[in-house]
Write a protein that holds these residues in place. Sequence first.
Motif, PDB file in Angstrom:
ATOM      1  N   HIS A  14       0.835  -1.211   0.000  1.00 26.37           N
ATOM      2  CA  HIS A  14       0.000   0.000   0.000  1.00 26.37           C
ATOM      3  C   HIS A  14       0.868   1.260   0.000  1.00 26.37           C
ATOM      4  CE1 HIS A  14      -3.866  -1.965   0.354  1.00 26.37           C
ATOM      5  NE2 HIS A  14      -3.449  -2.669   1.403  1.00 26.37           N
ATOM      6  N   ALA A  15       1.938   1.232   0.781  1.00 29.85           N
ATOM      7  CA  ALA A  15       2.835   2.389   0.849  1.00 29.85           C
ATOM      8  C   ALA A  15       3.505   2.639  -0.504  1.00 29.85           C
ATOM      9  CB  ALA A  15       3.884   2.172   1.939  1.00 29.85           C
ATOM     10  N   LEU A  16       3.920   1.576  -1.172  1.00 27.09           N
ATOM     11  CA  LEU A  16       4.557   1.737  -2.484  1.00 27.09           C
ATOM     12  C   LEU A  16       3.564   2.231  -3.530  1.00 27.09           C
ATOM     13  CD1 LEU A  16       6.990  -1.306  -2.563  1.00 27.09           C
ATOM     14  CD2 LEU A  16       7.577   1.134  -2.427  1.00 27.09           C
ATOM     15  N   GLU A  17       2.311   1.795  -3.448  1.00 24.93           N
ATOM     16  CA  GLU A  17       1.287   2.320  -4.352  1.00 24.93           C
ATOM     17  C   GLU A  17       1.119   3.820  -4.143  1.00 24.93           C
ATOM     18  OE1 GLU A  17      -2.234   0.049  -3.508  1.00 24.93           O
ATOM     19  OE2 GLU A  17      -1.385  -1.801  -4.317  1.00 24.93           O
ATOM     20  N   LEU A  18       1.134   4.233  -2.883  1.00 23.61           N
ATOM     21  CA  LEU A  18       1.023   5.651  -2.556  1.00 23.61           C
ATOM     22  C   LEU A  18       2.231   6.422  -3.108  1.00 23.61           C
ATOM     23  CD1 LEU A  18      -0.361   7.984  -0.925  1.00 23.61           C
ATOM     24  CD2 LEU A  18       1.113   7.300   0.978  1.00 23.61           C
ATOM     25  N   ILE A  19       3.427   5.894  -2.890  1.00 24.70           N
ATOM     26  CA  ILE A  19       4.642   6.552  -3.387  1.00 24.70           C
ATOM     27  C   ILE A  19       4.619   6.621  -4.905  1.00 24.70           C
ATOM     28  CG2 ILE A  19       7.137   6.211  -3.643  1.00 24.70           C
ATOM     29  CD1 ILE A  19       7.114   5.235  -0.690  1.00 24.70           C
ATOM     30  N   ASP A  20       4.245   5.523  -5.553  1.00 28.08           N
ATOM     31  CA  ASP A  20       4.185   5.521  -7.021  1.00 28.08           C
ATOM     32  C   ASP A  20       3.213   6.570  -7.548  1.00 28.08           C
ATOM     33  OD1 ASP A  20       6.074   3.488  -7.261  1.00 28.08           O
ATOM     34  OD2 ASP A  20       4.583   1.894  -7.475  1.00 28.08           O
ATOM     35  N   GLN A  98      10.823   3.332 -14.900  1.00 23.85           N
ATOM     36  CA  GLN A  98       9.477   2.775 -14.716  1.00 23.85           C
ATOM     37  C   GLN A  98       8.893   3.106 -13.342  1.00 23.85           C
ATOM     38  OE1 GLN A  98      10.313  -1.334 -15.514  1.00 23.85           O
ATOM     39  NE2 GLN A  98      10.658  -0.950 -17.695  1.00 23.85           N
ATOM     40  N   HIS A  99       9.770   3.310 -12.368  1.00 24.10           N
ATOM     41  CA  HIS A  99       9.337   3.593 -10.990  1.00 24.10           C
ATOM     42  C   HIS A  99      10.093   4.797 -10.435  1.00 24.10           C
ATOM     43  CE1 HIS A  99       7.390  -0.338 -11.003  1.00 24.10           C
ATOM     44  NE2 HIS A  99       8.527  -0.871 -11.384  1.00 24.10           N
ATOM     45  N   PRO A 100       9.980   5.965 -11.051  1.00 23.00           N
ATOM     46  CA  PRO A 100      10.820   7.095 -10.619  1.00 23.00           C
ATOM     47  C   PRO A 100      10.582   7.526  -9.172  1.00 23.00           C
ATOM     48  CG  PRO A 100       9.096   7.830 -12.131  1.00 23.00           C
ATOM     49  CD  PRO A 100       9.068   6.328 -12.124  1.00 23.00           C
ATOM     50  N   ARG A 101       9.359   7.487  -8.738  1.00 21.70           N
ATOM     51  CA  ARG A 101       9.080   7.920  -7.360  1.00 21.70           C
ATOM     52  C   ARG A 101       9.519   6.863  -6.352  1.00 21.70           C
ATOM     53  NH1 ARG A 101       3.228  10.669  -8.647  1.00 21.70           N
ATOM     54  NH2 ARG A 101       4.085  12.677  -9.329  1.00 21.70           N
ATOM     55  N   ARG A 102       9.337   5.628  -6.689  1.00 17.40           N
ATOM     56  CA  ARG A 102       9.797   4.527  -5.845  1.00 17.40           C
ATOM     57  C   ARG A 102      11.331   4.575  -5.758  1.00 17.40           C
ATOM     58  NH1 ARG A 102       7.288  -1.440  -6.434  1.00 17.40           N
ATOM     59  NH2 ARG A 102       5.469  -0.103  -6.468  1.00 17.40           N
ATOM     60  N   TYR A 103      11.958   4.796  -6.907  1.00 17.21           N
ATOM     61  CA  TYR A 103      13.415   4.881  -6.929  1.00 17.21           C
ATOM     62  C   TYR A 103      13.889   6.048  -6.060  1.00 17.21           C
ATOM     63  CZ  TYR A 103      18.209   5.248  -8.467  1.00 17.21           C
ATOM     64  OH  TYR A 103      19.578   5.322  -8.475  1.00 17.21           O
ATOM     65  N   ALA A 104      13.175   7.162  -6.093  1.00 17.65           N
ATOM     66  CA  ALA A 104      13.537   8.327  -5.275  1.00 17.65           C
ATOM     67  C   ALA A 104      13.429   8.032  -3.784  1.00 17.65           C
ATOM     68  CB  ALA A 104      12.659   9.524  -5.642  1.00 17.65           C
ATOM     69  N   ALA A 105      12.628   7.050  -3.418  1.00 12.95           N
ATOM     70  CA  ALA A 105      12.479   6.674  -2.007  1.00 12.95           C
ATOM     71  C   ALA A 105      13.615   5.777  -1.527  1.00 12.95           C
ATOM     72  CB  ALA A 105      11.137   5.967  -1.796  1.00 12.95           C
ATOM     73  N   LEU A 106      14.457   5.358  -2.443  1.00 10.68           N
ATOM     74  CA  LEU A 106      15.570   4.469  -2.100  1.00 10.68           C
ATOM     75  C   LEU A 106      16.657   5.276  -1.407  1.00 10.68           C
ATOM     76  CD1 LEU A 106      16.686   1.561  -2.528  1.00 10.68           C
ATOM     77  CD2 LEU A 106      17.693   2.398  -4.631  1.00 10.68           C
ATOM     78  N   PRO A 107      16.983   4.942  -0.159  1.00  8.66           N
ATOM     79  CA  PRO A 107      18.029   5.710   0.520  1.00  8.66           C
ATOM     80  C   PRO A 107      19.394   5.404  -0.088  1.00  8.66           C
ATOM     81  CG  PRO A 107      17.379   3.844   1.880  1.00  8.66           C
ATOM     82  CD  PRO A 107      16.473   3.847   0.672  1.00  8.66           C
ATOM     83  N   GLN A 108      20.190   6.434  -0.294  1.00  6.50           N
ATOM     84  CA  GLN A 108      21.509   6.234  -0.896  1.00  6.50           C
ATOM     85  C   GLN A 108      22.573   5.923   0.152  1.00  6.50           C
ATOM     86  OE1 GLN A 108      21.842   5.803  -4.162  1.00  6.50           O
ATOM     87  NE2 GLN A 108      19.622   6.017  -4.112  1.00  6.50           N
ATOM     88  N   ALA A 109      22.346   6.304   1.382  1.00 10.40           N
ATOM     89  CA  ALA A 109      23.265   5.983   2.475  1.00 10.40           C
ATOM     90  C   ALA A 109      22.415   5.577   3.683  1.00 10.40           C
ATOM     91  CB  ALA A 109      24.144   7.178   2.805  1.00 10.40           C
ATOM     92  N   PRO A 110      21.829   4.372   3.616  1.00 11.98           N
ATOM     93  CA  PRO A 110      20.887   3.971   4.660  1.00 11.98           C
ATOM     94  C   PRO A 110      21.573   3.701   5.997  1.00 11.98           C
ATOM     95  CG  PRO A 110      21.307   2.149   3.168  1.00 11.98           C
ATOM     96  CD  PRO A 110      22.009   3.353   2.601  1.00 11.98           C
ATOM     97  N   ASP A 111      20.783   3.846   7.060  1.00 12.72           N
ATOM     98  CA  ASP A 111      21.264   3.469   8.383  1.00 12.72           C
ATOM     99  C   ASP A 111      21.555   1.975   8.394  1.00 12.72           C
ATOM    100  OD1 ASP A 111      20.957   6.034   9.397  1.00 12.72           O
ATOM    101  OD2 ASP A 111      18.871   5.670   9.982  1.00 12.72           O
TER     102      ASP A 111
END
Length: 192
Positions: A14-20, A98-111
Motif C-alpha cells: 500500500h505504501a509503495l502504491e502511494l509513493i508511485d 518505470q518507478h521514478p518515485r519509488r526509486y527516489a524513495a531508495l536511501p543512498q546511504a541507509p542506516d
Amino acid sequence: MPRAGLTPAAVVDHALELIDAQGPEALTLAAVAGRAGVATPSLYKHVTGGLTELRRLIAVRVTEELAERLAASVLGLGADGDEAMTALLNAYLDYAEQHPRRYAALPQAPDPDRDLTQAAARLVGVIIAVLNGYGLTGEESVHAARAVRSTAHGFASLSAGGAFQLAADLTVTRQRLIRVLVEGLRAWPQKG
C-alpha cells in the motif's frame, strides 16, 4: 487482532502504491491506512515502529526489487563483461524510469540494518559479479562498482528529476553513456 489479509508486506504494498502515485513526500501513516482501509493506529499492529519502520521496510523492498531486476538481466550471459554490463545498466535505468518515485524513495546511504544490509549486499554482489567478467577483483572491483553506481544513479536521478531538457534524444545519450562506461571498464586497471 490484526486485520485479516493485512500483513507487514501488504502495508508496504500500500505504501509503495502511494509513493508511485504521489511521491515519497506523500508517505504518511494516515495515507497508507486510508489505502489499506484501516484506522491509522491499526497499522502499528503490522508496522510496530511506525513511519520509521515503514520507511525501512520500503527501503528493503525497493533494494530487493532492484537487485532482482539486475540479477535477472544478466542471468545466462556468462562472463562477457560488455554484454552483461550493458544489460545490467539498462535494467537499472529501466527500473528507475518505470518507478521514478519509488526509486527516489531508495536511501543512498541507509542506516545500518540487517535486512537492508543483506539486500544492498545482493545488489552490489550482482554488480561485482559482472565486473568479474572484466577481470576486476578485490579493491579494483570496489572502485569500479562505485563508478557503475555513480553513473547509473546519476543518470537515473537527473532523468527522473526532469533535468534533461534539451531536445536531443535522451535514449541516444543513455546508449552513449553506457558505451563510455563499458569502454572504460575494458581499460580499467587490473590492480591498483
